[in-house]
Write a protein that holds these residues in place. Structure first.
Motif, PDB file in Angstrom:
ATOM      1  N   PRO A 295      44.595  39.732 -39.854  1.00  7.16           N
ATOM      2  CA  PRO A 295      45.580  39.686 -40.940  1.00  7.16           C
ATOM      3  C   PRO A 295      45.370  38.441 -41.806  1.00  7.16           C
ATOM      4  CG  PRO A 295      46.589  39.014 -38.872  1.00  7.16           C
ATOM      5  CD  PRO A 295      45.185  39.415 -38.537  1.00  7.16           C
ATOM      6  N   TYR A 296      45.335  38.646 -43.115  1.00  6.53           N
ATOM      7  CA  TYR A 296      45.393  37.559 -44.088  1.00  6.53           C
ATOM      8  C   TYR A 296      46.751  37.645 -44.766  1.00  6.53           C
ATOM      9  CZ  TYR A 296      40.487  36.072 -43.867  1.00  6.53           C
ATOM     10  OH  TYR A 296      39.266  35.555 -43.473  1.00  6.53           O
ATOM     11  N   TYR A 297      47.190  36.563 -45.388  1.00  4.45           N
ATOM     12  CA  TYR A 297      48.554  36.525 -45.906  1.00  4.45           C
ATOM     13  C   TYR A 297      48.576  36.044 -47.346  1.00  4.45           C
ATOM     14  CZ  TYR A 297      49.458  36.888 -40.921  1.00  4.45           C
ATOM     15  OH  TYR A 297      49.464  37.303 -39.614  1.00  4.45           O
ATOM     16  N   GLU A 298      49.322  36.813 -48.187  1.00  6.26           N
ATOM     17  CA  GLU A 298      49.506  36.453 -49.589  1.00  6.26           C
ATOM     18  C   GLU A 298      50.945  35.985 -49.792  1.00  6.26           C
ATOM     19  OE1 GLU A 298      47.932  38.292 -53.688  1.00  6.26           O
ATOM     20  OE2 GLU A 298      49.348  39.600 -52.651  1.00  6.26           O
ATOM     21  N   GLN A 299      51.119  34.865 -50.496  1.00  8.83           N
ATOM     22  CA  GLN A 299      52.446  34.290 -50.663  1.00  8.83           C
ATOM     23  C   GLN A 299      53.330  35.174 -51.542  1.00  8.83           C
ATOM     24  OE1 GLN A 299      52.366  29.868 -51.481  1.00  8.83           O
ATOM     25  NE2 GLN A 299      50.194  30.347 -51.810  1.00  8.83           N
ATOM     26  N   GLN A 300      54.606  35.203 -51.199  1.00 10.51           N
ATOM     27  CA  GLN A 300      55.622  35.852 -52.019  1.00 10.51           C
ATOM     28  C   GLN A 300      56.637  34.781 -52.423  1.00 10.51           C
ATOM     29  OE1 GLN A 300      56.917  39.055 -49.393  1.00 10.51           O
ATOM     30  NE2 GLN A 300      55.611  40.509 -50.494  1.00 10.51           N
ATOM     31  N   ILE A 301      56.868  34.691 -53.749  1.00 16.99           N
ATOM     32  CA  ILE A 301      57.620  33.580 -54.323  1.00 16.99           C
ATOM     33  C   ILE A 301      58.855  34.089 -55.051  1.00 16.99           C
ATOM     34  CG2 ILE A 301      57.489  31.579 -55.882  1.00 16.99           C
ATOM     35  CD1 ILE A 301      55.574  31.390 -53.525  1.00 16.99           C
ATOM     36  N   ASP A 302      59.950  33.364 -54.914  1.00 19.30           N
ATOM     37  CA  ASP A 302      61.132  33.626 -55.743  1.00 19.30           C
ATOM     38  C   ASP A 302      60.831  33.043 -57.124  1.00 19.30           C
ATOM     39  OD1 ASP A 302      63.593  33.267 -57.123  1.00 19.30           O
ATOM     40  OD2 ASP A 302      64.660  33.529 -55.233  1.00 19.30           O
ATOM     41  N   VAL A 483      63.483  43.750 -56.977  1.00 22.92           N
ATOM     42  CA  VAL A 483      62.121  44.066 -57.414  1.00 22.92           C
ATOM     43  C   VAL A 483      61.171  42.948 -57.012  1.00 22.92           C
ATOM     44  CG1 VAL A 483      60.649  44.326 -59.464  1.00 22.92           C
ATOM     45  CG2 VAL A 483      62.821  45.539 -59.329  1.00 22.92           C
ATOM     46  N   THR A 484      59.955  43.355 -56.658  1.00 19.04           N
ATOM     47  CA  THR A 484      58.843  42.423 -56.465  1.00 19.04           C
ATOM     48  C   THR A 484      57.735  42.803 -57.447  1.00 19.04           C
ATOM     49  OG1 THR A 484      59.308  42.101 -54.105  1.00 19.04           O
ATOM     50  CG2 THR A 484      57.094  41.549 -54.865  1.00 19.04           C
ATOM     51  N   ALA A 485      57.237  41.809 -58.171  1.00 21.41           N
ATOM     52  CA  ALA A 485      56.121  42.033 -59.101  1.00 21.41           C
ATOM     53  C   ALA A 485      54.845  41.520 -58.451  1.00 21.41           C
ATOM     54  CB  ALA A 485      56.378  41.300 -60.415  1.00 21.41           C
ATOM     55  N   GLU A 486      53.851  42.397 -58.334  1.00 17.49           N
ATOM     56  CA  GLU A 486      52.590  41.973 -57.742  1.00 17.49           C
ATOM     57  C   GLU A 486      51.511  41.885 -58.816  1.00 17.49           C
ATOM     58  OE1 GLU A 486      51.426  44.766 -54.768  1.00 17.49           O
ATOM     59  OE2 GLU A 486      51.543  46.508 -56.087  1.00 17.49           O
ATOM     60  N   GLY A 487      50.530  41.030 -58.560  1.00 17.58           N
ATOM     61  CA  GLY A 487      49.433  40.887 -59.510  1.00 17.58           C
ATOM     62  C   GLY A 487      49.659  39.808 -60.551  1.00 17.58           C
ATOM     63  N   ILE A 488      50.483  38.806 -60.237  1.00 14.48           N
ATOM     64  CA  ILE A 488      50.691  37.682 -61.171  1.00 14.48           C
ATOM     65  C   ILE A 488      49.465  36.772 -61.078  1.00 14.48           C
ATOM     66  CG2 ILE A 488      52.155  35.729 -61.757  1.00 14.48           C
ATOM     67  CD1 ILE A 488      54.460  37.186 -60.339  1.00 14.48           C
ATOM     68  N   GLU A 489      48.735  36.668 -62.175  1.00 10.72           N
ATOM     69  CA  GLU A 489      47.468  35.941 -62.125  1.00 10.72           C
ATOM     70  C   GLU A 489      47.401  34.727 -63.040  1.00 10.72           C
ATOM     71  OE1 GLU A 489      44.167  38.561 -62.564  1.00 10.72           O
ATOM     72  OE2 GLU A 489      44.670  39.738 -60.783  1.00 10.72           O
ATOM     73  N   ASP A 490      48.388  34.547 -63.930  1.00 14.57           N
ATOM     74  CA  ASP A 490      48.361  33.360 -64.794  1.00 14.57           C
ATOM     75  C   ASP A 490      49.773  32.990 -65.228  1.00 14.57           C
ATOM     76  OD1 ASP A 490      49.036  35.035 -67.015  1.00 14.57           O
ATOM     77  OD2 ASP A 490      46.913  35.535 -67.239  1.00 14.57           O
ATOM     78  N   MET A 503      63.576  38.147 -59.616  1.00 10.18           N
ATOM     79  CA  MET A 503      62.681  38.993 -58.813  1.00 10.18           C
ATOM     80  C   MET A 503      61.767  38.111 -57.975  1.00 10.18           C
ATOM     81  SD  MET A 503      59.976  40.333 -61.705  1.00 10.18           S
ATOM     82  CE  MET A 503      61.178  40.460 -63.029  1.00 10.18           C
ATOM     83  N   LYS A 504      61.118  38.730 -57.020  1.00 13.47           N
ATOM     84  CA  LYS A 504      60.051  38.060 -56.279  1.00 13.47           C
ATOM     85  C   LYS A 504      58.728  38.391 -56.940  1.00 13.47           C
ATOM     86  CE  LYS A 504      60.563  39.455 -52.015  1.00 13.47           C
ATOM     87  NZ  LYS A 504      60.418  39.483 -50.529  1.00 13.47           N
ATOM     88  N   GLY A 505      57.729  37.540 -56.698  1.00 11.41           N
ATOM     89  CA  GLY A 505      56.415  37.795 -57.264  1.00 11.41           C
ATOM     90  C   GLY A 505      55.316  37.310 -56.338  1.00 11.41           C
TER      91      GLY A 505
END
Length: 556
Positions: A295-302, A483-490, A503-505
């Motif tokens: 398992p690898y882990y990606e951060q989820q941020i408020d 809602v959670t928004a995924e794919g925030i890159e910039d 939302m979370k991102g």
């Protein structure tokens, strides 16, 4: 059949020997009759005319006995001859039945290989060639599952009949098993487009609905073509036949991979691709046994506060041969070969152990494959893992995609309810890319929506992307779903989302997915580790909670 083995051959030989003995006895009786009759009959005639005394009684009895033996021997000979004729007919019928497919009436695998071998051996390569066409019905398993095996048999019979009707003279069709067919067609090597035309006609002719009872079943198929011109040696009999069929089979799988309901000619690169695929399958099976999937882990941020609130677990394959492999490569294969369940359960178990060392307020999100959602016992398996690792269910959020909702809504609803009754959160992942309706969103007890990264990325330069996301957020507010928004890159995308609401991102803007060791270092720096290295939570009594919530067990 007895005639197919040594015992049957011995019995037939014994019958023939017995037949010859019976015939010999009859002939001997006839010879004896001729000799006896030559003495008795003249004396008998003279006695009737009063010219001599009555013939000897013993000779007369011997004559009568000879007549009886002749009649008996002849009748027995006729009976044995008829029995042998019937046996020969039965053996020939048995051999014929052993060479055909009982359902469709065409050749089976064993007989077709021999036919193709003979055709290849007798081939004049410069003047003509043979094309092997591998045929596989698309999604045939669904026909059996939805309509029953009787309907499946009807589809197979119709398919064989339709192909037979358009095969040119000299073409031979066989059913190899299941929904796999193969045919061989002679053609002139200078006009290979005739085989292309035949393949096109096959697809068009077969791709028509089949009526089975009250059901109308749509049928499509994928074809793979290979030519005897592609063989190194056509005169190796069975070996050449199997090689040609194998090449056609490879091309057929390539056609399926490219979208089904089409045909492709074999190319050497396809064989390399298939060999790599087989190596991947073997590697995945070994990797599961050896614990190579981690398992690898990606951060989820408020997004409002910038605070770390949890992680999404993402699978990675740390292969000794290929290095770190992404899920887009091995997950589809694991689903196809039926090992996704074992892989996922092992990853989730490791993730529970890792997450127990985090601050108790951090959540863990886990993606669930649509294949796992077809397992009616999936919810029980997940709850068993929670109990076994003493992981608090309120810290777990499972993510399912919209495609799961269209396969068996009733079972999905039962699973979601069962998990939520125990405190597990359930999110609808990749929202907007499927076909879920508002009615489904209202009827299914989801806890959260995750907006697909494809919509989030459009925030950078497309105005309609912002309008679409704003519409999704308005709908989620009405349904009271966070809602959670995924794919925030910039930063541009991040600021646009902040203006839209709470939302979370998650996304690469916050960092790439990390293995557990790097997550621990990150949390240590933020003082977000459990005080004594684990949660120190009280073990949850799932049974009592389920009883209080009114059930939640899956039907069946």
């Amino acid at each position: 059949m007895a005639s197919n083995g040594p015992a049957g051959t011995g019995k037939a030989s014994a019958r023939q020997d017995h037949d010859l003995v019976t015939l010999g006895i009859a002939f001997a009786a006839i010879i004896l009759f001729v000799g006896t009759a030559g003495i008795v009959v003249p004396n008998l005639v003279k006695a009737w005319n009063g010219q001599a005394a009555s013939p000897d009684v013993a000779l007369s009895n011997a004559l009568l006995l000879n007549i009886a033996l002749i009649l008996l021997g002849w009748n027995r000979y006729k009976a044995l001859t008829e029995e042998l004729r019937t046996r020969r007919v039965s053996e020939e019928e048995a051999r014929r039945l052993a060479q055909i497919d009982h359902l469709t009436g065409c050749h089976n695998r064993r007989s077709f290989t021999g036919v193709l071998a003979d055709l290849l051996v007798g081939l004049e390569r410069r003047e003509r060639a043979l094309a092997a066409i591998a045929i596989d019905l698309d999604n045939f398993k669904q026909v059996n599952d939805l309509h029953g095996h009787q309907a499946g048999d009807e589809v197979l019979r119709n398919t064989a009949a339709r192909i037979q009707r358009i095969l040119p003279e000299g073409g031979v069709l066989a059913r190899l098993g299941g929904d796999e067919f193969v045919c061989v067609v002679p053609y002139h090597p200078q006009v290979p487009n005739r085989i292309d035309q035949l393949a096109t006609r096959m697809i068009q002719h077969v791709a028509r609905p089949v009526e089975s009872g009250e059901a109308t079943i749509d049928v499509t198929m994928s074809l793979g073509l290979a030519s005897s011109m592609q063989l190194d040696n056509v005169r190796e009999g069975t070996s050449s036949a199997q090689d040609l069929m194998h090449k056609a089979d490879i091309a057929m799988y390539h056609a399926k991979k490219q979208g089904k309901n089409r045909f492709y000619w074999f190319e050497p690169s396809m064989e390399n691709e298939l060999r790599f695929r087989n190596e991947l399958e073997a590697g995945i099976r070994r990797g599961i046994a050896n614990g190579e999937f981690r398992p690898y882990y990606e951060q989820q941020i408020d997004l409002e506060t910038g605070e770390l609130v949890g992680f999404e677990m993402l699978a990675r394959w740390e292969s000794p041969e290929m290095g770190v492999v992404g899920p887009d490569i091995f997950i589809p294969i694991a689903e196809e070969i039926g090992v996704i369940g074992d892989m996922s359960e092992a990853l989730i178990a490791r993730a529970f152990e890792d997450a127990l060392s985090w601050d108790p307020k951090l959540t863990l999100s886990v993606n669930i494959s649509p294949v796992q959602m077809r397992d009616p016992w999936f919810a029980q398996k997940l709850l068993k893992l929670l109990v076994g690792h003493n992981f608090p269910p309120h810290r777990l959020d499972i993510e399912i995609t919209e495609s799961c909702l269209h396969e068996n809504v009733g079972m999905v609803r039962s699973m979601i309810s069962s998990l939520r009754n125990q405190g597990v959160g359930v999110s609808l992942d990749d929202f907007g890319t499927g076909y879920s309706s508002l009615a489904q969103l209202r009827s299914l007890p989801f806890d959260r929506l995750k907006i697909d990264r494809a919509f989030i990325s459009e925030l950078k330069d497309q105005e309609h992307g912002a309008k679409l996301i704003d519409a999704i957020l308005t709908m989620s507010d009405g349904l009271k779903l966070p809602v959670t928004a995924e794919g925030i890159e910039d930063e541009v995308v991040l600021e646009a989302l902040k203006r839209m609401g709470k939302m979370k991102g998650q996304g690469y803007h916050y960092g790439r997915p990390e293995p557990s060791e790097q997550v621990i270092e990150r949390l240590r720096a933020k003082n977000l580790l459990a005080k004594d290295g684990h949660d120190n939570v009280t073990k949850v009594d799932f049974t009592s909670r389920e009883a209080r919530s009114g059930g939640g067990k899956l039907a069946g």
